[in-house]
Design a protein around this motif. Structure first.
Motif, PDB file in Angstrom:
ATOM      1  N   VAL A  41       4.623  -0.453  76.696  1.00  0.00           N
ATOM      2  CA  VAL A  41       4.464  -1.385  77.804  1.00  0.00           C
ATOM      3  C   VAL A  41       3.620  -0.666  78.850  1.00  0.00           C
ATOM      4  CG1 VAL A  41       5.622  -2.608  79.674  1.00  0.00           C
ATOM      5  CG2 VAL A  41       6.625  -2.607  77.382  1.00  0.00           C
ATOM      6  N   PRO A  42       2.383  -1.104  79.085  1.00  0.00           N
ATOM      7  CA  PRO A  42       1.484  -0.380  79.980  1.00  0.00           C
ATOM      8  C   PRO A  42       1.683  -0.767  81.439  1.00  0.00           C
ATOM      9  CG  PRO A  42       0.343  -2.242  79.046  1.00  0.00           C
ATOM     10  CD  PRO A  42       1.743  -2.263  78.465  1.00  0.00           C
ATOM     11  N   GLY A  43       1.356   0.180  82.325  1.00  0.00           N
ATOM     12  CA  GLY A  43       1.301  -0.126  83.744  1.00  0.00           C
ATOM     13  C   GLY A  43       2.632  -0.470  84.365  1.00  0.00           C
ATOM     14  N   PRO A  44       2.628  -0.672  85.662  1.00  0.00           N
ATOM     15  CA  PRO A  44       3.868  -0.980  86.407  1.00  0.00           C
ATOM     16  C   PRO A  44       4.253  -2.443  86.284  1.00  0.00           C
ATOM     17  CG  PRO A  44       2.025  -0.897  87.912  1.00  0.00           C
ATOM     18  CD  PRO A  44       1.469  -0.537  86.558  1.00  0.00           C
ATOM     19  N   GLU A  45       4.461  -2.886  85.062  1.00  0.00           N
ATOM     20  CA  GLU A  45       4.766  -4.296  84.801  1.00  0.00           C
ATOM     21  C   GLU A  45       6.244  -4.620  85.032  1.00  0.00           C
ATOM     22  OE1 GLU A  45       2.896  -6.807  83.855  1.00  0.00           O
ATOM     23  OE2 GLU A  45       1.025  -5.931  83.123  1.00  0.00           O
ATOM     24  N   ALA A  46       6.496  -5.737  85.706  1.00  0.00           N
ATOM     25  CA  ALA A  46       7.811  -6.356  85.616  1.00  0.00           C
ATOM     26  C   ALA A  46       7.787  -7.146  84.316  1.00  0.00           C
ATOM     27  CB  ALA A  46       8.064  -7.268  86.803  1.00  0.00           C
ATOM     28  N   THR A  47       8.869  -7.110  83.567  1.00  0.00           N
ATOM     29  CA  THR A  47       8.825  -7.652  82.210  1.00  0.00           C
ATOM     30  C   THR A  47       9.933  -8.667  81.931  1.00  0.00           C
ATOM     31  OG1 THR A  47      10.067  -5.705  81.490  1.00  0.00           O
ATOM     32  CG2 THR A  47       7.674  -5.654  81.193  1.00  0.00           C
ATOM     33  N   VAL A  48       9.701  -9.423  80.872  1.00  0.00           N
ATOM     34  CA  VAL A  48      10.711 -10.348  80.364  1.00  0.00           C
ATOM     35  C   VAL A  48      10.860 -10.056  78.879  1.00  0.00           C
ATOM     36  CG1 VAL A  48      11.400 -12.733  80.030  1.00  0.00           C
ATOM     37  CG2 VAL A  48      10.020 -12.097  82.020  1.00  0.00           C
ATOM     38  N   HIS A  49      12.091  -9.780  78.451  1.00  0.00           N
ATOM     39  CA  HIS A  49      12.366  -9.507  77.036  1.00  0.00           C
ATOM     40  C   HIS A  49      13.274 -10.617  76.509  1.00  0.00           C
ATOM     41  CE1 HIS A  49      10.704  -5.441  77.397  1.00  0.00           C
ATOM     42  NE2 HIS A  49      11.352  -5.400  78.550  1.00  0.00           N
ATOM     43  N   ALA A  50      12.920 -11.147  75.351  1.00  0.00           N
ATOM     44  CA  ALA A  50      13.733 -12.215  74.777  1.00  0.00           C
ATOM     45  C   ALA A  50      13.916 -11.989  73.294  1.00  0.00           C
ATOM     46  CB  ALA A  50      13.087 -13.565  75.034  1.00  0.00           C
ATOM     47  N   MET A  51      15.094 -12.305  72.790  1.00  0.00           N
ATOM     48  CA  MET A  51      15.373 -12.170  71.373  1.00  0.00           C
ATOM     49  C   MET A  51      16.047 -13.431  70.859  1.00  0.00           C
ATOM     50  SD  MET A  51      17.902  -9.597  69.344  1.00  0.00           S
ATOM     51  CE  MET A  51      19.326 -10.553  69.805  1.00  0.00           C
ATOM     52  N   THR A  52      15.619 -13.870  69.701  1.00  0.00           N
ATOM     53  CA  THR A  52      16.242 -15.031  69.058  1.00  0.00           C
ATOM     54  C   THR A  52      16.903 -14.590  67.761  1.00  0.00           C
ATOM     55  OG1 THR A  52      14.677 -16.609  69.996  1.00  0.00           O
ATOM     56  CG2 THR A  52      15.847 -17.296  68.013  1.00  0.00           C
TER      57      THR A  52
END
Length: 282
Positions: free
Chosen positions: A180-191
């Motif tokens: 995950v590059p850079g200062p990202e705010a992220t969203v992780h999802a799993m199905t």
């Protein structure tokens, strides 16, 4: 970013307060599984419309092994979950974990993370995963553990910092590592479905896809287990329980958690499909 959550490269526990874990070199990280049924919990917090247990240990427990302090998991006035790693009175570090009281089963698990995770210390592990304390030995994944983990597993020079995993992660094709590059705010999802699992990770600001992956049941890797006693966990801990003495406390802020149950065909649709099948028969 939005990511279908279900996975995490962890140590596999066998239940109990202290879990015996498989050892693994840094390139084969140990799991972040948690013996939370046997472990005491100090309180609960209300986060994203659900009550979550907070984890407190009387000594050191896996993963890590680490000390666990329920007071290090809090929810602010905006409803965001804060998990911290902090110095304790013994001169070491204590870690934070929350977990749901019951299984949610098949569906999509989504976690929105506001803190950037690309520059976490190489010994810090941020985990989003399902785990059942009581193992079922007849299953290929006895703890029903599926993970998203942000971790470098003690290697500062590692260019990857995130992974999806279906336990046991050591088997071929059951783990995907990426950056995950850079200062990202992220969203992780799993199905999680009867046929397998899928993950996505995206940028919370732009919606750009950072990574996706699917895992299907096969003869070689075995079947994805059905829901049972597993519950969803969010934790922040130390690989090999280690941080430099001069390192500051660590904090991750999680905006929200949501769950969408797996949709099943309605009885009307099933009846229509059955009628069409019968009509097509010679």
């Amino acid at each position: 970013m939005t990511v279908m959550l279900m996975g995490c490269g962890h140590r596999l526990g066998d239940g109990g307060i202290i879990v015996t874990a498989y050892s693994a070199p840094p390139s084969q990280p140990a799991a972040a599984s948690s013996p939370t049924v046997a472990a005491a919990y100090s309180s609960s917090v209300r986060f994203s419309g659900r009550d979550w247990n907070t984890r407190t240990s009387t000594g050191v427990e896996e993963p890590g092994p680490n000390h666990w302090d329920g007071s290090l998991a809090t929810v602010d006035e905006q409803g965001k979950l804060h998990l911290k790693i902090s110095n304790n009175k013994e001169g070491g570090w204590s870690c934070a974990e929350v977990f749901l009281p019951s299984s949610l089963g098949y569906g999509t698990y989504t976690v929105r993370v506001s803190s950037p995770t690309n520059d976490l210390h190489e010994n810090v592990v941020f985990g989003l995963f399902t785990y059942a304390d009581v193992a079922q030995s007849e299953l290929s994944n006895p703890h029903r553990e599926f993970d998203v983990e942000v971790a470098k597993w003690g290697v500062a020079s590692d260019s990857t910092n995130t992974q999806y995993a279906v336990q046991p992660y050591q088997l071929p094709g059951q783990r995907l590592r990426f950056t995950v590059p850079g200062p990202e705010a992220t969203v992780h999802a799993m199905t999680w479905s009867p046929n397998g699992l899928s993950w996505t990770s995206t940028s919370a600001s732009s919606g750009a896809l950072l990574q996706s992956w699917s895992f299907k049941s096969t003869t070689e890797v075995g079947a994805v287990p059905p829901p049972g006693t597993e519950v969803f966990h969010i934790n922040l801990w130390l690989y090999e329980a280690s941080l430099p003495e001069d390192h500051a406390d660590v904090e991750i802020v999680v905006n929200s958690f949501s769950f969408q149950p797996l949709k099943t065909p309605s009885r009307k649709l099933l009846s229509l499909q059955h009628h069409r099948h019968r009509s097509a028969a010679p």
